[in-house]
Scaffold this motif. Structure first.
Motif, PDB file in Angstrom:
ATOM      1  N   UNK A  33       0.803  -1.228   0.000  1.00 23.50           N
ATOM      2  CA  UNK A  33       0.000   0.000   0.000  1.00 23.50           C
ATOM      3  C   UNK A  33       0.832   1.273   0.000  1.00 23.50           C
ATOM      4  N   UNK A  34       2.129   1.162  -0.204  1.00 27.94           N
ATOM      5  CA  UNK A  34       2.967   2.355  -0.241  1.00 27.94           C
ATOM      6  C   UNK A  34       2.751   3.139  -1.532  1.00 27.94           C
ATOM      7  N   UNK A  35       3.227   4.377  -1.516  1.00 22.72           N
ATOM      8  CA  UNK A  35       3.221   5.248  -2.697  1.00 22.72           C
ATOM      9  C   UNK A  35       1.817   5.400  -3.283  1.00 22.72           C
ATOM     10  N   UNK A  36       0.848   5.556  -2.388  1.00 25.83           N
ATOM     11  CA  UNK A  36      -0.521   5.745  -2.845  1.00 25.83           C
ATOM     12  C   UNK A  36      -1.063   4.558  -3.612  1.00 25.83           C
ATOM     13  N   UNK A  37      -0.585   3.363  -3.276  1.00 21.46           N
ATOM     14  CA  UNK A  37      -1.044   2.161  -3.956  1.00 21.46           C
ATOM     15  C   UNK A  37      -0.296   1.837  -5.231  1.00 21.46           C
ATOM     16  N   UNK A  38       0.739   2.637  -5.577  1.00 22.26           N
ATOM     17  CA  UNK A  38       1.482   2.419  -6.820  1.00 22.26           C
ATOM     18  C   UNK A  38       2.756   1.612  -6.619  1.00 22.26           C
ATOM     19  N   UNK A  39       2.957   1.042  -5.434  1.00 22.95           N
ATOM     20  CA  UNK A  39       4.194   0.299  -5.184  1.00 22.95           C
ATOM     21  C   UNK A  39       4.297  -0.957  -6.049  1.00 22.95           C
ATOM     22  N   UNK A  40       3.179  -1.407  -6.631  1.00 26.33           N
ATOM     23  CA  UNK A  40       3.222  -2.526  -7.584  1.00 26.33           C
ATOM     24  C   UNK A  40       4.210  -2.249  -8.707  1.00 26.33           C
ATOM     25  N   UNK A  41       4.416  -0.975  -9.063  1.00 28.93           N
ATOM     26  CA  UNK A  41       5.328  -0.635 -10.151  1.00 28.93           C
ATOM     27  C   UNK A  41       6.766  -1.033  -9.831  1.00 28.93           C
ATOM     28  N   UNK A  42       7.095  -1.204  -8.554  1.00 30.03           N
ATOM     29  CA  UNK A  42       8.438  -1.654  -8.179  1.00 30.03           C
ATOM     30  C   UNK A  42       8.608  -3.162  -8.396  1.00 30.03           C
ATOM     31  N   UNK A  43       7.512  -3.860  -8.630  1.00 34.54           N
ATOM     32  CA  UNK A  43       7.555  -5.291  -8.917  1.00 34.54           C
ATOM     33  C   UNK A  43       7.375  -5.582 -10.410  1.00 34.54           C
ATOM     34  N   UNK A  44       7.226  -4.545 -11.209  1.00 39.09           N
ATOM     35  CA  UNK A  44       6.925  -4.711 -12.631  1.00 39.09           C
ATOM     36  C   UNK A  44       8.213  -5.001 -13.402  1.00 39.09           C
ATOM     37  N   UNK A  45       8.420  -6.268 -13.754  1.00 34.28           N
ATOM     38  CA  UNK A  45       9.620  -6.674 -14.480  1.00 34.28           C
ATOM     39  C   UNK A  45       9.400  -8.072 -15.025  1.00 34.28           C
ATOM     40  N   UNK A  46       9.833  -8.305 -16.258  1.00 32.25           N
ATOM     41  CA  UNK A  46       9.748  -9.635 -16.839  1.00 32.25           C
ATOM     42  C   UNK A  46       8.631  -9.782 -17.851  1.00 32.25           C
ATOM     43  N   UNK A  47       8.544 -10.996 -18.409  1.00 26.67           N
ATOM     44  CA  UNK A  47       7.585 -11.261 -19.483  1.00 26.67           C
ATOM     45  C   UNK A  47       6.138 -11.200 -19.008  1.00 26.67           C
TER      46      UNK A  47
END
Length: 374
Positions: free
Chosen positions: A91-105
């Motif tokens: 829930x960090x970064x206003x819910x945008x922390x998923x972008x730190x996991x965005x990598x790969x096919x």
């Protein structure tokens, strides 16, 4: 039946006569990433004799990591790395922390929420202290480690399937209890990988379900002149950046400094078999990828253009739901609700298009389904 191994047609017996270990040709190998933010992530490397290689990240919801064809990158690498799930801040970064996991096919979204974060009613869980549920971008799935069920080579006569299968459980007390069972397969001599996902509700409360595949392709599949080919009936939504920047959704330019992501929701026309199919084809038509999936289970589709210098990718995103997301789906009745024991099955194929004949054939097949706007 025989195997195509480096241009030769060989039976399984003939192949075994020529090598003491079939892993020299193709196979499934377990590894563990041991450095930096990736430390402790279990993975399997899958290699076919045709030159297709990809990673299944067990501890990242069995998503797909790096992918190559004869040494040429196919999947996108963002620079984030395949972060250990213990580092994820949901829930960090206003819910945008998923972008730190965005990598790969492949980075999957779900299992009870996709698209942008919000807060929604939780009355169906009947737990008074929990009136609402807060979601970040694309949900919690990608930061959940998987449980390995099977990995290896499965022989049937002269045919062999390379297979990795596991399950991911997303659960909380007084909330969702959903399970994803994922099977990733490729033929021993194949140019495609097949993804079969089954999502079922292990809990006894009626539970919302949303699912999305963020399939990411980078250079050199994506380059100046790369064409996005799809049977598009209409584009129902696009981000404001499309009008502001005016970059074509069909043909990709060179990397652009400061490019703002462009996102489209396209309504696709299914083929005669009830499947959606789209492709990315290099400008010289020598290489491409085609993605196909069941239109009935994932009727929605997004195109993501991240053409910023240092990022430079195109995402192809089959989805169960439209861009308006969770709240809108509850309001208009399109939300998928799973009762105890109910399940949904998703089947997707990612195929490498090797050479001009393969890219032309894929383009022609898509064009026979429907055209697309300029």
């Amino acid at each position: 039946m025989s195997l195509n191994v480096f241009g030769e047609q060989l039976s399984a017996a003939a192949l075994r006569e020529r090598t003491g270990d079939l892993a020299s040709v193709a196979g499934v190998r377990e590894i563990e990433l041991t450095n930096g933010v990736e430390r402790g992530v279990r993975a399997f490397q899958v290699r076919t004799s045709a030159g297709l290689e990809f990673e299944v990240l067990v501890d990242r919801a069995l998503d797909l990591g790096a992918a190559r064809f004869r040494g040429v990158p196919v999947g996108w690498r963002s620079g984030n790395g395949f972060r250990h799930p213990g580092l994820h801040e949901n829930n960090d970064e206003g819910g945008l922390s998923w972008l730190r996991a965005l990598d790969g096919l492949l980075v999957s979204g779900g299992l009870d929420h996709t698209l942008f974060g919000n807060e929604v009613d939780a009355d169906h869980y009947r737990y008074p202290p929990k009136q609402t549920v807060a979601h970040g971008l694309h949900g919690r799935l990608t930061a959940i480690p998987g449980r390995l069920l099977e990995a290896g080579e499965v022989w049937d006569g002269d045919r062999c399937t390379l297979r990795v299968r596991g399950e991911v459980v997303q659960a909380t007390s007084f909330g969702e209890h959903l399970r994803l069972t994922r099977t990733v397969e490729a033929d021993f001599d194949g140019l495609e990988l097949r993804l079969t996902d089954v999502v079922d509700n292990l809990g006894f409360e009626r539970t919302p379900h949303m699912f999305l595949y963020h399939l990411n392709f980078g250079w050199p599949i994506v380059d100046a002149g790369t064409e996005f080919v799809a049977p598009i009936a209409e584009t129902t939504w696009q981000s404001d950046s499309v009008k502001e920047q005016g970059v074509s959704y069909r043909v990709q330019p060179d990397p652009q400094p400061g490019f703002v992501e462009q996102v489209y929701e396209h309504r696709l026309v299914p083929d005669a078999a009830g499947r959606h199919r789209v492709a990315l084809i290099r400008g010289d038509s020598t290489l491409g990828v085609e993605v196909t999936w069941d239109a009935a289970t994932m009727p929605c589709f997004f195109e993501w253009q991240n053409l910023r210098s240092g990022q430079y990718a195109v995402g192809l995103e089959p989805s169960t739901h439209h861009v308006a997301g969770d709240e809108a789906a509850r309001a208009d009745g399109s939300m998928i609700w799973l009762e105890h024991g109910e399940s949904r099955t998703y089947r997707t194929t990612i195929r490498v298009l090797d050479g001009t004949d393969a890219t032309s054939s894929a383009r022609d097949a898509i064009r026979r389904v429907a055209g697309q706007p300029d």
